[in-house]
Design an enzyme around this catalytic site. Sequence first.
Site, PDB file in Angstrom:
ATOM      1  CE  LYS A   1      -3.299 -41.004 -89.975  1.00 48.38           C
ATOM      2  NZ  LYS A   1      -3.181 -42.442 -90.010  1.00 48.38           N
TER       3      LYS A   1
ATOM      4  NE  ARG B   1      15.455 -35.699 -76.620  1.00 48.51           N
ATOM      5  CZ  ARG B   1      15.607 -35.530 -75.294  1.00 48.51           C
ATOM      6  NH1 ARG B   1      14.581 -35.603 -74.499  1.00 48.51           N
ATOM      7  NH2 ARG B   1      16.800 -35.281 -74.800  1.00 48.51           N
TER       8      ARG B   1
ATOM      9  CB  THR C   1      17.930 -31.833 -73.921  1.00 47.05           C
ATOM     10  OG1 THR C   1      18.192 -32.895 -73.009  1.00 47.05           O
ATOM     11  CG2 THR C   1      18.833 -31.985 -75.124  1.00 47.05           C
TER      12      THR C   1
ATOM     13  CG  HIS D   1      20.866 -37.921 -75.596  1.00 38.89           C
ATOM     14  ND1 HIS D   1      21.229 -36.735 -76.201  1.00 38.89           N
ATOM     15  CD2 HIS D   1      20.135 -37.578 -74.508  1.00 38.89           C
ATOM     16  CE1 HIS D   1      20.710 -35.721 -75.499  1.00 38.89           C
ATOM     17  NE2 HIS D   1      20.047 -36.205 -74.477  1.00 38.89           N
TER      18      HIS D   1
END
Lengths: 315, 426
Positions: free
Chosen positions: A92, A114, A65, A142
């Site tokens: 985090k 992504r 991708t 997606h």
Amino acid sequence: MADGFFAAGGGRHLLGLQGMHPTRIEPFLDLAESYVLLNRSRKTQRDLLRGRTLINLFFEDSTRTRTSFELAGKRLGADVINMTVSTSSVNKGETLLDTAATLNAMRTDLLVVRHAQSGAPALLAQKVDASVINAGDGTHEHPTQALLDALTIRRRCGRLGGLTVAICGDVAHSRVARSNIHLLTAMGSQVRVVGPPTLMPAEVERMGVTVHHDMEGGLAGVDVVMMLRLQRERMTGGLVPSAREYFRFFGLDATRLALAKPGALVMHPGPMNRGVEIDSQVADDPVQSVIQEQVEMGVAVRMAVLDRLSRAQMN
Amino acid sequence: MTARILFSNVRLLDPATGLDQPGRLLVEDGVIAGLDLPDGTSPEGVETIDGSGAVLCPGLVDMRVALGEPGYEYRETVAQAAEAASAGGVTTVGVLPNNMPAIDDPALVRLLRARGDETGRLTILPYGAVTRGCRGEEMAELGLLREAGAVAFTDGTRAVADARTMRMALSYARAFGAMVVQHPEDPSLARGGVATEGELATRLGLPGIPAAAEAVLIARDLRLAQLTGGALHIAHVSTAEGQALIARAKADGIRVTCDTAPPYLDLNETAIGDFRTYAKLSPPLRPEADRLAVCAALADGTIDAIGSDHQPCDADDKRLPFAQAMAGGVGLATLLGVVLAQVHGGGLGLLRAIEMLTIAPARLLGSPAGRLAPGAPADLCLFDLERAWKVSAGQLPGRAQNTPFDGRALEGRVLGTWKAGRRVFG
């Protein structure tokens, strides 16, 4: 809930296809089609995105991708930068918004994201001036995958409405399945989802699909068979007992494919687990498998997305 | 010189006695001196507060509040929570123990009580941990905690998962006359989930928790309460099935009580919208059918009390992708307003609504608060039943701003709050 682009009124982000306006799909695919021809002619470098910066911000590995977006951006003349943020440092979550602030300060125009968390691109979109393109978020959506699937189907079948499409495998954890369900049902096709009950999301039938728990029933008479990747971590423990059992009942082989309409398309978003969800003979079938064509369409569709969003920015 | 305050022209409301009538109330030296004084009596040297027909009721008792102290002061200190409480008409709170450290030691119970007293505006009734560290393993020193002033036992927002541990706790707590409060969600069914399983979670691609996770744990604990004779309290009931199980158990004579929280009365799962983390709660918001069932259970008496389920979060706890964000919403300042929405909606009488915010939770916690009794401390809440306002995250009193009710228009606003006769709000 619809986010720009395909929603009524348009907009500057592409976050998902839920709530999209079906009349906007065909003209968009026409544009993508023009990029297919341009790519094949190899006269692809254009001035459309000259001086624009596109950042591929990938919090999850995805060579295909990312490469597809990179090519799409470069072919339109954008400056493309790839940032792969290691997943260990994003536990985090502040990092996500800190990264957003940093990229914003750098005056990024197009941000391809992504992320392993559903909704992460939507969160980023609230914080940056760039157009955000969802390149896959968790198990949510997606959208460019569904658009490239639609382009592939339309080229082969001549239309997007009135078809029967079986989406098979791990539907529960598939953003590809969700985006495809939104698009195909909106375009007037019948969608079946096929898989074991443990891999079916709750109340998925309320998304306008019919649910099948056996491949034989699910594939009978369909025009398109869309296989989904089964992640390795799902194969053991809880959801399905083993890869071999999964292939025995839910893998696509020639015998099962024969239940579909003659010449039915075989699709897969990749990367494939050969011998787990799909048999190599089927995956490599020169007539019915359009898996490589999906990859080609991916670049053209992403060029069309960048085209539309950059024009929306200019307005 | 005696400090005296006379509330005149108020609608006195005291669910403990069923009082609901216009009248006056006299406070002397921080204590309620008299109610319903005949008109014309005008004691000398009093400060008179003309209520203009507003409701005067006991200061609210919020039986389910998480504080940032000890351990998470950056979320909300006791002083900041007390400010939010005063603005919400709340003068007494039951405080959950799963902090850092957990309230599993008698000294910590005393500390929390003292921290409340220091504010001069809030009585803190600490819950003691059921298990050490609220880890769900070894039983905490329930007797010593009780002696130090713990009002009941719970592991707070963590369910006591192990059936044997729960059995022992219910059984042992009997000896000390305190109930065990359960967070009703089976942890193994809920593992990894962040929203109620169903169409919405499926569309958003969020890992789901089946609503049955509540019923599974409630059913088990009801059986354990029956087995042990212990007093079980189910916190923030949020599903149709959960309340039905409790209603049946009550009819069967099992010692069980329960509460719910305003979000489960007023919101359904669609409040999540496009990944709004302020609407991420534990248990998660439910489909509309469950919300309606909770409202019905409130009206029919299955639900005994309402607690705000106040859970302060820092902005950084919430500015995350939905699944990673901390669960919980602040509720002290909106407790009364959201419950009054049920009154305005016709689902609940005013006296009954105030009962569930005062005497009912006070009785569950064994506290003398929540009454307008002569001789009792003058903890009072004066509110205008009709005054409209809008909840706005960023403008709430206290520190934490993570309200699931952001943007909600409410009718009914606190005008003033008194703690032991001292005005602490308004």
